[in-house]
Motif scaffolding. Structure first.
Motif, mmCIF file in Angstrom:
data_model
loop_
_atom_site.group_PDB
_atom_site.id
_atom_site.type_symbol
_atom_site.label_atom_id
_atom_site.label_comp_id
_atom_site.label_asym_id
_atom_site.label_seq_id
_atom_site.Cartn_x
_atom_site.Cartn_y
_atom_site.Cartn_z
ATOM 1 N N ILE A 436 51.621 38.546 25.573
ATOM 2 C CA ILE A 436 53.480 38.579 25.826
ATOM 3 C C ILE A 436 53.743 40.165 26.640
ATOM 4 C CG2 ILE A 436 54.260 39.247 24.015
ATOM 5 C CD1 ILE A 436 55.453 36.049 24.594
ATOM 6 N N ASP A 437 53.146 40.897 26.139
ATOM 7 C CA ASP A 437 53.504 42.265 26.707
ATOM 8 C C ASP A 437 52.918 42.829 28.130
ATOM 9 O OD1 ASP A 437 55.198 42.718 24.652
ATOM 10 O OD2 ASP A 437 53.687 43.756 23.254
ATOM 11 N N ILE A 438 51.975 41.833 28.456
ATOM 12 C CA ILE A 438 51.508 42.160 29.954
ATOM 13 C C ILE A 438 52.410 41.608 30.808
ATOM 14 C CG2 ILE A 438 49.169 41.743 31.182
ATOM 15 C CD1 ILE A 438 48.582 43.439 28.968
ATOM 16 N N ASP A 439 52.744 42.279 31.919
ATOM 17 C CA ASP A 439 53.637 41.839 32.909
ATOM 18 C C ASP A 439 53.276 40.478 33.455
ATOM 19 O OD1 ASP A 439 55.480 41.772 34.889
ATOM 20 O OD2 ASP A 439 54.643 43.198 36.238
ATOM 21 N N PRO A 440 54.122 39.734 33.403
ATOM 22 C CA PRO A 440 53.718 38.225 34.116
ATOM 23 C C PRO A 440 53.219 38.332 35.380
ATOM 24 C CG PRO A 440 55.956 38.294 33.324
ATOM 25 C CD PRO A 440 55.611 39.645 33.326
ATOM 26 N N GLU A 441 53.487 39.305 36.459
ATOM 27 C CA GLU A 441 52.981 39.305 37.667
ATOM 28 C C GLU A 441 51.263 39.665 37.368
ATOM 29 O OE1 GLU A 441 54.514 41.937 40.535
ATOM 30 O OE2 GLU A 441 52.863 41.089 42.000
ATOM 31 N N ILE A 442 51.171 40.615 36.636
ATOM 32 C CA ILE A 442 49.481 40.757 36.295
ATOM 33 C C ILE A 442 48.826 39.528 35.499
ATOM 34 C CG2 ILE A 442 47.938 42.341 35.101
ATOM 35 C CD1 ILE A 442 50.178 44.560 35.359
ATOM 36 N N ARG A 443 49.519 38.931 34.726
ATOM 37 C CA ARG A 443 48.930 37.879 33.848
ATOM 38 C C ARG A 443 48.590 36.843 34.714
ATOM 39 N NH1 ARG A 443 53.229 35.773 30.017
ATOM 40 N NH2 ARG A 443 54.347 37.849 30.024
ATOM 41 N N GLY A 444 49.604 36.369 35.935
ATOM 42 C CA GLY A 444 49.517 35.469 36.848
ATOM 43 C C GLY A 444 48.049 35.627 37.751
ATOM 44 N N ASN A 445 47.652 36.805 37.689
ATOM 45 C CA ASN A 445 46.680 36.942 38.610
ATOM 46 C C ASN A 445 45.303 37.118 37.933
ATOM 47 O OD1 ASN A 445 47.476 37.420 41.604
ATOM 48 N ND2 ASN A 445 48.775 38.725 40.520
ATOM 49 N N ILE A 446 45.402 37.003 36.572
ATOM 50 C CA ILE A 446 44.062 36.897 35.897
ATOM 51 C C ILE A 446 43.484 35.489 36.011
ATOM 52 C CG2 ILE A 446 43.082 37.141 33.317
ATOM 53 C CD1 ILE A 446 44.961 39.496 33.109
ATOM 54 N N ASN A 447 42.340 35.401 36.333
ATOM 55 C CA ASN A 447 41.784 34.034 36.655
ATOM 56 C C ASN A 447 40.486 33.637 35.511
ATOM 57 O OD1 ASN A 447 42.678 32.670 38.979
ATOM 58 N ND2 ASN A 447 42.636 35.020 39.602
ATOM 59 N N THR A 448 40.235 34.587 34.644
ATOM 60 C CA THR A 448 39.353 34.201 33.618
ATOM 61 C C THR A 448 39.915 34.559 32.320
ATOM 62 O OG1 THR A 448 37.434 34.346 34.888
ATOM 63 C CG2 THR A 448 36.900 34.374 32.529
ATOM 64 N N TRP A 449 40.115 33.716 31.135
ATOM 65 C CA TRP A 449 40.634 34.230 29.946
ATOM 66 C C TRP A 449 39.595 33.847 28.793
ATOM 67 C CZ3 TRP A 449 45.145 36.953 29.286
ATOM 68 C CH2 TRP A 449 46.096 36.787 30.405
ATOM 69 N N LEU A 450 39.711 34.813 27.789
ATOM 70 C CA LEU A 450 38.643 34.774 26.748
ATOM 71 C C LEU A 450 39.563 34.885 25.689
ATOM 72 C CD1 LEU A 450 36.420 36.885 28.502
ATOM 73 C CD2 LEU A 450 35.201 35.063 27.069
ATOM 74 N N PHE A 451 39.867 33.720 24.732
ATOM 75 C CA PHE A 451 41.015 34.138 23.805
ATOM 76 C C PHE A 451 40.546 33.778 22.376
ATOM 77 C CE2 PHE A 451 42.157 29.851 24.173
ATOM 78 C CZ PHE A 451 41.818 29.382 25.631
ATOM 79 N N SER A 452 40.983 34.230 21.310
ATOM 80 C CA SER A 452 40.768 33.898 20.078
ATOM 81 C C SER A 452 42.250 33.685 19.113
ATOM 82 C CB SER A 452 39.834 34.994 19.510
ATOM 83 O OG SER A 452 39.561 34.503 18.231
#
Ligand SMILES: Nc1ncnc2c1ncn2[C@@H]1O[C@H](COP(=O)(O)OP(=O)(O)OP(=O)(O)O)[C@@H](O)[C@H]1O
Length: 506
Positions: A436-452
């Motif tokens: 949530i602290d990563i700017d949405p514009e940056i988040r929106g350009n991330i195309n692979t997520w690894l989440f736990s």
């Protein structure tokens, strides 16, 4: 493979209900890989078992039954059964797993994949950072996704840095990408790559950053004190160079060349001339080459002279003097010494050794952000000069400190990679506890997520906003163990998020 049940009616190409056989109910676990054998159509579907529920036809909490009046009735027997859903990945074919065109037939048998030998899948060669949690099948990540950026999210202790370490090793072994890692704590990567570590505290800082650091640490009013501090820093440098390397002053104001002038004894430029004409890029180079020595006593003397020349009020002089001693002290000025590296040296190191880990642990947050941004800016300078892909991955650990909207220079630099990097083979991997602290514009350009398992409640909804989570719920994430991550997006060779166990990294 173990037979666990049948497909019920109502399946689609995305989901199929499963009626689980009571005898083998304990074999059916959420996130297991399953094969649905649609023998009538000679098709085999691959999927993941999700949303397992236990039912009983008469114990329906929404209906009034005789159990309400007579709970002891349960002693006479119940008829429980389990059911769940298969999230369909695709149809198994010779060319790998292809998109399904038809839903599986009701009555198709459902088998869980228990070991890699149960099934051979053509998932292509890729970056193997772990295996599917239950089947042990390797899930190779497609390296073509690197310049489309990667996010690694999980609560503290879930194993993000170990996962990133596994990823780095695979990128080095299987691609031609160079890697620049910014190690925020100095404990996550520097220990693993001791031979490739560069101390962030060796990076030359620029005058405006040092001014900001002084203002931040002392809490002095920017409008009043910024000019005094900046001019004092520059006059300290001017006097130092005039004393130790006078020949460089001419060069710094850009007038050392010129055939006729060379024969004359060059005149030492005045401080005013120095201020007016200084070439700041060259200044950074000279600071790196000549290792200017900072010490609090000489700086204080310089500060007093500057304040007098600038006709500052006595109260300002006193305030600055106190701030210098109390809030900065000897240590601050010592931390400015022994800085002999420029961003281009760090990028050059990565070019020569394929990997550089910049240990930022001893730097102020403002300095850390400056170092991250100046290295990224150097990468862009090279791209603009050569106009060709640079094939570099920038890894930023504890990324909420650098990619937040209020993170200033580092935010701007990361945003540019996120937006434009793909064209130039420049990818960024952001590892963080708080998406949530990563700017949405940056988040929106991330195309692979690894989440736990996630740390912040809003993070799950954020992830859901960017991708189809195919039936994964917040509860599924909450019970994940260490090293267990879902892989989703462009680098995932399968169509839906898949649960992997990261390999042992020690
Ligand atoms: N793949 C792995 N192999 C071996 N040990 C692991 C692995 N992943 C996690 N661990 C163990 O769990 C601990 C925490 O892992 P790690 O530091 O990667 O977590 P993290 O999510 O990065 O935490 P933080 O957000 O606090 O930095 C490690 O010190 C290690 O003992």
């Amino acid at each position: 493979m173990k037979l666990i049940g049948l497909i019920g009616s109502g399946s689609s190409t995305a989901y199929a209900p499963v009626i689980i056989w009571d005898r083998v109910e304990h074999y059916a676990k959420e996130e297991q890989l399953v094969v649905v054998d649609d023998s009538r159509r000679s098709m085999r579907f691959l999927g993941v078992l999700r949303l397992i529920r236990r039912y009983e036809p008469f114990l329906d909490s929404r209906k009034r039954t005789s159990y309400v009046d007579n709970p002891d009735l349960v002693e006479t027997g119940t008829l429980p059964h389990s059911s769940g859903y298969v999230s369909i990945i695709g149809v198994i074919s010779e060319n790998g797993v292809v998109e399904p065109q038809l839903p599986p037939n009701p009555g198709s048998k459902v088998y869980v994949v228990e070991s890699p030998t149960d099934l051979s899948l053509e998932l292509g060669g890729g970056l193997v950072i772990g295996v599917h949690k239950y089947s042990g099948i390797e899930i190779p990540l497609d390296p073509r996704g690197i310049p489309y950026h990667i996010g690694v999210v999980g609560a503290t202790g879930t194993g993000k840095s170990r996962l990133v370490k596994a990823f780095i090793d695979e990128v080095l072994a299987k691609t031609n990408y160079n890697i620049i890692v910014f190690d925020h704590t100095g404990m996550d990567y520097s220990v693993f790559y001791k031979d490739n570590v560069v101390e962030g505290s060796r990076t030359v800082l620029d005058i405006s950053l040092i001014t900001d650091m002084i203002l931040y640490r002392t809490g002095l009013n920017r409008n009043t004190y910024e000019p005094y501090i900046m001019v004092s820093l520059l006059s300290y440098i001017y006097n130092y160079i005039r004393e130790k390397h006078p020949e460089l002053l001419q060069e710094l104001i850009g007038s050392s060349s010129g055939g006729r002038q060379k024969t004359l004894v060059p005149k030492t430029p005045s401080f005013q001339e120095f201020l007016n004409k200084i070439d700041y890029s060259r200044l950074q180079e000279i600071l790196a080459e000549k290792n200017i020595v900072w010490d609090i006593t000489s700086f204080k003397e310089q500060l007093i002279r500057t304040l007098q020349n600038m006709r500052a009020r006595d109260s300002s002089k006193i305030r600055l003097g106190i701030a210098l001693d109390v809030y900065l002290g000897k240590q601050f000025f010592e931390s400015l010494n022994k800085r002999d590296m420029l961003p281009r040296d760090i990028v050059g190191y990565a070019g020569n050794n394929r990997l550089v880990v910049v240990d930022l642990s001893t730097e102020d947050l403002e300095a850390r952000r400056y170092i991250v941004s100046s290295v990224i800016n150097e990468l862009w300078r090279i791209i603009e000069e050569k106009r060709e892909p640079i094939n570099t991955l920038v890894v930023i650990d504890e990324a909420h400190n650098y990619a937040c909207r209020s993170c200033g220079v580092s935010h701007r630099a990361i945003t540019r990679i996120a937006r434009e990097g793909r064209k130039w083979g420049l990818g960024v991997l952001l590892a963080t506890q708080r998406i949530i602290d990563i700017d949405p514009e940056i988040r929106g350009n991330i195309n692979t997520w690894l989440f736990s398992k996630l740390q912040t409640p809003g993070d799950f909804n954020e992830l859901k906003g960017y991708m189809d989570l195919s039936g994964i719920s917040e509860n599924t994430l909450a019970i994940l163990g260490k090293r267990e991550f879902f892989v989703a997006g462009l680098m995932n060779p399968l169509r839906i998020p898949i649960l992997i166990k990261v390999r042992t990294v020690e």
